[in-house]
Design a protein around this motif. Structure first.
Motif, PDB file in Angstrom:
ATOM      1  N   LEU A 223       6.590   1.206   8.398  1.00 57.23           N
ATOM      2  CA  LEU A 223       5.485   0.260   8.308  1.00 57.23           C
ATOM      3  C   LEU A 223       4.200   0.955   7.863  1.00 57.23           C
ATOM      4  O   LEU A 223       3.452   0.441   7.029  1.00 57.23           O
ATOM      5  CB  LEU A 223       5.276  -0.438   9.645  1.00 57.23           C
ATOM      6  CG  LEU A 223       6.314  -1.500  10.015  1.00 57.23           C
ATOM      7  CD1 LEU A 223       6.089  -1.973  11.447  1.00 57.23           C
ATOM      8  CD2 LEU A 223       6.263  -2.667   9.052  1.00 57.23           C
ATOM      9  N   TRP A 224       3.948   2.138   8.423  1.00 52.40           N
ATOM     10  CA  TRP A 224       2.767   2.887   8.014  1.00 52.40           C
ATOM     11  C   TRP A 224       2.841   3.239   6.532  1.00 52.40           C
ATOM     12  O   TRP A 224       1.841   3.191   5.808  1.00 52.40           O
ATOM     13  CB  TRP A 224       2.622   4.163   8.846  1.00 52.40           C
ATOM     14  CG  TRP A 224       1.841   3.973  10.103  1.00 52.40           C
ATOM     15  CD1 TRP A 224       2.296   4.071  11.387  1.00 52.40           C
ATOM     16  CD2 TRP A 224       0.452   3.638  10.209  1.00 52.40           C
ATOM     17  NE1 TRP A 224       1.287   3.807  12.277  1.00 52.40           N
ATOM     18  CE2 TRP A 224       0.150   3.552  11.586  1.00 52.40           C
ATOM     19  CE3 TRP A 224      -0.554   3.398   9.275  1.00 52.40           C
ATOM     20  CZ2 TRP A 224      -1.121   3.237  12.048  1.00 52.40           C
ATOM     21  CZ3 TRP A 224      -1.831   3.088   9.723  1.00 52.40           C
ATOM     22  CH2 TRP A 224      -2.093   3.006  11.100  1.00 52.40           C
ATOM     23  N   SER A 225       4.034   3.593   6.076  1.00 53.98           N
ATOM     24  CA  SER A 225       4.201   3.898   4.657  1.00 53.98           C
ATOM     25  C   SER A 225       3.872   2.679   3.808  1.00 53.98           C
ATOM     26  O   SER A 225       3.289   2.783   2.733  1.00 53.98           O
ATOM     27  CB  SER A 225       5.628   4.378   4.389  1.00 53.98           C
ATOM     28  OG  SER A 225       5.893   5.583   5.081  1.00 53.98           O
ATOM     29  N   GLY A 226       4.247   1.485   4.321  1.00 49.59           N
ATOM     30  CA  GLY A 226       3.915   0.252   3.614  1.00 49.59           C
ATOM     31  C   GLY A 226       2.421   0.000   3.579  1.00 49.59           C
ATOM     32  O   GLY A 226       1.868  -0.430   2.554  1.00 49.59           O
ATOM     33  N   PHE A 227       1.745   0.262   4.698  1.00 47.04           N
ATOM     34  CA  PHE A 227       0.294   0.074   4.747  1.00 47.04           C
ATOM     35  C   PHE A 227      -0.416   0.951   3.724  1.00 47.04           C
ATOM     36  O   PHE A 227      -1.506   0.617   3.245  1.00 47.04           O
ATOM     37  CB  PHE A 227      -0.248   0.391   6.140  1.00 47.04           C
ATOM     38  CG  PHE A 227       0.166  -0.598   7.196  1.00 47.04           C
ATOM     39  CD1 PHE A 227       0.439  -1.916   6.886  1.00 47.04           C
ATOM     40  CD2 PHE A 227       0.291  -0.192   8.522  1.00 47.04           C
ATOM     41  CE1 PHE A 227       0.817  -2.830   7.860  1.00 47.04           C
ATOM     42  CE2 PHE A 227       0.676  -1.093   9.510  1.00 47.04           C
ATOM     43  CZ  PHE A 227       0.944  -2.416   9.169  1.00 47.04           C
ATOM     44  N   ASN A 228       0.198   2.097   3.408  1.00 44.72           N
ATOM     45  CA  ASN A 228      -0.429   3.007   2.459  1.00 44.72           C
ATOM     46  C   ASN A 228      -0.563   2.422   1.062  1.00 44.72           C
ATOM     47  O   ASN A 228      -1.285   2.956   0.218  1.00 44.72           O
ATOM     48  CB  ASN A 228       0.361   4.324   2.395  1.00 44.72           C
ATOM     49  CG  ASN A 228       0.012   5.253   3.549  1.00 44.72           C
ATOM     50  OD1 ASN A 228      -1.008   5.075   4.211  1.00 44.72           O
ATOM     51  ND2 ASN A 228       0.855   6.242   3.792  1.00 44.72           N
ATOM     52  N   LEU A 229       0.144   1.312   0.810  1.00 41.88           N
ATOM     53  CA  LEU A 229      -0.015   0.637  -0.473  1.00 41.88           C
ATOM     54  C   LEU A 229      -1.449   0.142  -0.667  1.00 41.88           C
ATOM     55  O   LEU A 229      -1.914  -0.044  -1.787  1.00 41.88           O
ATOM     56  CB  LEU A 229       0.962  -0.539  -0.575  1.00 41.88           C
ATOM     57  CG  LEU A 229       2.455  -0.180  -0.617  1.00 41.88           C
ATOM     58  CD1 LEU A 229       3.296  -1.450  -0.553  1.00 41.88           C
ATOM     59  CD2 LEU A 229       2.787   0.623  -1.875  1.00 41.88           C
ATOM     60  N   PHE A 230      -2.160  -0.092   0.453  1.00 44.63           N
ATOM     61  CA  PHE A 230      -3.530  -0.581   0.394  1.00 44.63           C
ATOM     62  C   PHE A 230      -4.553   0.555   0.429  1.00 44.63           C
ATOM     63  O   PHE A 230      -5.755   0.313   0.368  1.00 44.63           O
ATOM     64  CB  PHE A 230      -3.796  -1.542   1.562  1.00 44.63           C
ATOM     65  CG  PHE A 230      -2.867  -2.724   1.581  1.00 44.63           C
ATOM     66  CD1 PHE A 230      -3.106  -3.823   0.769  1.00 44.63           C
ATOM     67  CD2 PHE A 230      -1.750  -2.724   2.401  1.00 44.63           C
ATOM     68  CE1 PHE A 230      -2.246  -4.917   0.782  1.00 44.63           C
ATOM     69  CE2 PHE A 230      -0.883  -3.816   2.421  1.00 44.63           C
ATOM     70  CZ  PHE A 230      -1.129  -4.906   1.608  1.00 44.63           C
ATOM     71  N   ALA A 231      -4.064   1.765   0.568  1.00 40.19           N
ATOM     72  CA  ALA A 231      -4.956   2.913   0.705  1.00 40.19           C
ATOM     73  C   ALA A 231      -5.260   3.533  -0.654  1.00 40.19           C
ATOM     74  O   ALA A 231      -4.520   3.350  -1.621  1.00 40.19           O
ATOM     75  CB  ALA A 231      -4.320   3.958   1.619  1.00 40.19           C
ATOM     76  N   GLN A 232      -6.349   4.284  -0.708  1.00 40.90           N
ATOM     77  CA  GLN A 232      -6.605   5.070  -1.905  1.00 40.90           C
ATOM     78  C   GLN A 232      -5.708   6.302  -1.883  1.00 40.90           C
ATOM     79  O   GLN A 232      -5.124   6.658  -0.857  1.00 40.90           O
ATOM     80  CB  GLN A 232      -8.070   5.459  -1.985  1.00 40.90           C
ATOM     81  CG  GLN A 232      -8.586   6.326  -0.878  1.00 40.90           C
ATOM     82  CD  GLN A 232     -10.066   6.639  -1.041  1.00 40.90           C
ATOM     83  OE1 GLN A 232     -10.667   6.386  -2.073  1.00 40.90           O
ATOM     84  NE2 GLN A 232     -10.671   7.189  -0.011  1.00 40.90           N
ATOM     85  N   SER A 233      -5.583   6.956  -2.990  1.00 37.38           N
ATOM     86  CA  SER A 233      -4.702   8.114  -3.096  1.00 37.38           C
ATOM     87  C   SER A 233      -5.235   9.292  -2.278  1.00 37.38           C
ATOM     88  O   SER A 233      -6.416   9.342  -1.922  1.00 37.38           O
ATOM     89  CB  SER A 233      -4.564   8.539  -4.555  1.00 37.38           C
ATOM     90  OG  SER A 233      -5.808   9.041  -5.035  1.00 37.38           O
TER      91      SER A 233
END
Length: 303
Positions: A223-233
């Motif tokens: 789930l955290w990996s999925g949330f990273n889709l909204f994060a900057q690089s």
């Protein structure tokens, strides 16, 4: 006018040490420092991962970093790493205290401290102190988090927090508050070393998933990996650290974060909370940290 890594000056002849440089923010920080001419030491816990990161950095930048084995959760490892650096080099221009853990299940360091504050704060406090003789007219960049805003204080009790009193997110926030209390106090006690701070906003790194992985919570890690889709690089998240590490016009206690609500975007000077800037809290934490680590960064002040 926005700042980018293209604005980093030529760093030829300068030497930097970056903790936690095998991935994420630390890796990107080390990469840009190398690209701009600095000699870079990368310090991390896992020798194999450090060697792999060094090879990758060499391939990407054409410059080979120096690998240092460092486990911030083991004060004897901190001492060994600092001794290795001190025996090989006569100065460090920039120390980037980047490594950290986040929201881990309850663990203790080798020395019996709660893992998050032991790693994120005490390990870096001891490392900075042991490297202080090399930091003449240099700078220390302490990487914190906007999560420090949810913590109001750090108590001595938090250093050896028992399992029954442990809550992973509040303790993470306290460890990040401790980072900033240390950053400000270091600048007050050692004025000829520039002490500045940075935070990445919300950046896509492995840090968010590492805690759930330690707890065996595979679904939460995904789930955290999925949330990273909204994060900057991670590269974007490293820009505040690079700004803090390389700008020539910064003053003691400068704190840098992303420009868009401190969430993402180009770096700019931001404000720490009132609690983070409280000198009385900072003095208390400094004294507790000296007692806990046996190291006082202000006693080895470079001349």
């Amino acid at each position: 006018m926005t700042w980018s890594t293209a604005d980093i000056p030529d760093l030829t002849g300068r030497r930097a040490l970056v903790t936690g440089a095998t991935s994420g923010l630390g890796y990107e920080t080390a990469k840009e420092l190398l690209r701009h001419g600095a000699e870079v030491l990368i310090a991390a816990r896992n020798p194999q991962k450090t060697a792999d990161a060094a090879r990758k950095l060499t391939a990407e930048t054409g410059k080979e970093p120096v690998s240092i084995e460092l486990d911030l959760a083991d004060l004897s490892s901190v001492q060994r790493a600092a001794t290795q650096v001190s025996e090989s080099y006569d100065h460090i221009d920039v120390l980037v205290n980047n490594a950290g853990v986040m929201a881990t299940p309850y663990r203790q360091t080798i020395d019996g401290f709660e893992l998050q504050i032991g790693t994120n704060h005490l390990g870096h406090f001891a490392l900075t102190g042991r490297l202080m003789p090399l930091l003449s007219n240099g700078r220390v960049v302490t990487v914190s988090s906007f999560m420090h805003k949810s913590a109001s204080t750090v108590q001595e009790y938090d250093l050896r927090l028992p399992e029954g009193s442990y809550s992973k997110w509040p303790q993470y926030s306290r460890s990040k508050l401790a980072n900033l209390l240390f950053m400000f106090e270091l600048g007050r006690r050692v004025p000829n070393v520039l002490s500045v701070g940075a935070h990445p906003g919300y950046a896509s790194t492995h840090l968010q998933a590492a805690g759930p992985e330690l707890a065996g919570a595979k679904l939460t890690a995904k789930l955290w990996s999925g949330f990273n889709l909204f994060a900057q690089s991670a590269a974007a998240g490293a820009q505040p650290s690079l700004y803090a590490a390389t700008r020539d016009d910064l003053h003691q206690g400068t704190y840098v974060g992303p420009s868009f609500f401190e969430f993402r975007g180009s770096p700019k000077v931001v404000h720490a909370t009132r609690a983070a800037q409280d000198p009385e809290r900072a003095q208390q934490l400094w004294d507790w940290s000296v007692e806990a680590t046996g190291v006082d960064p202000a006693l080895s002040v470079p001349r």
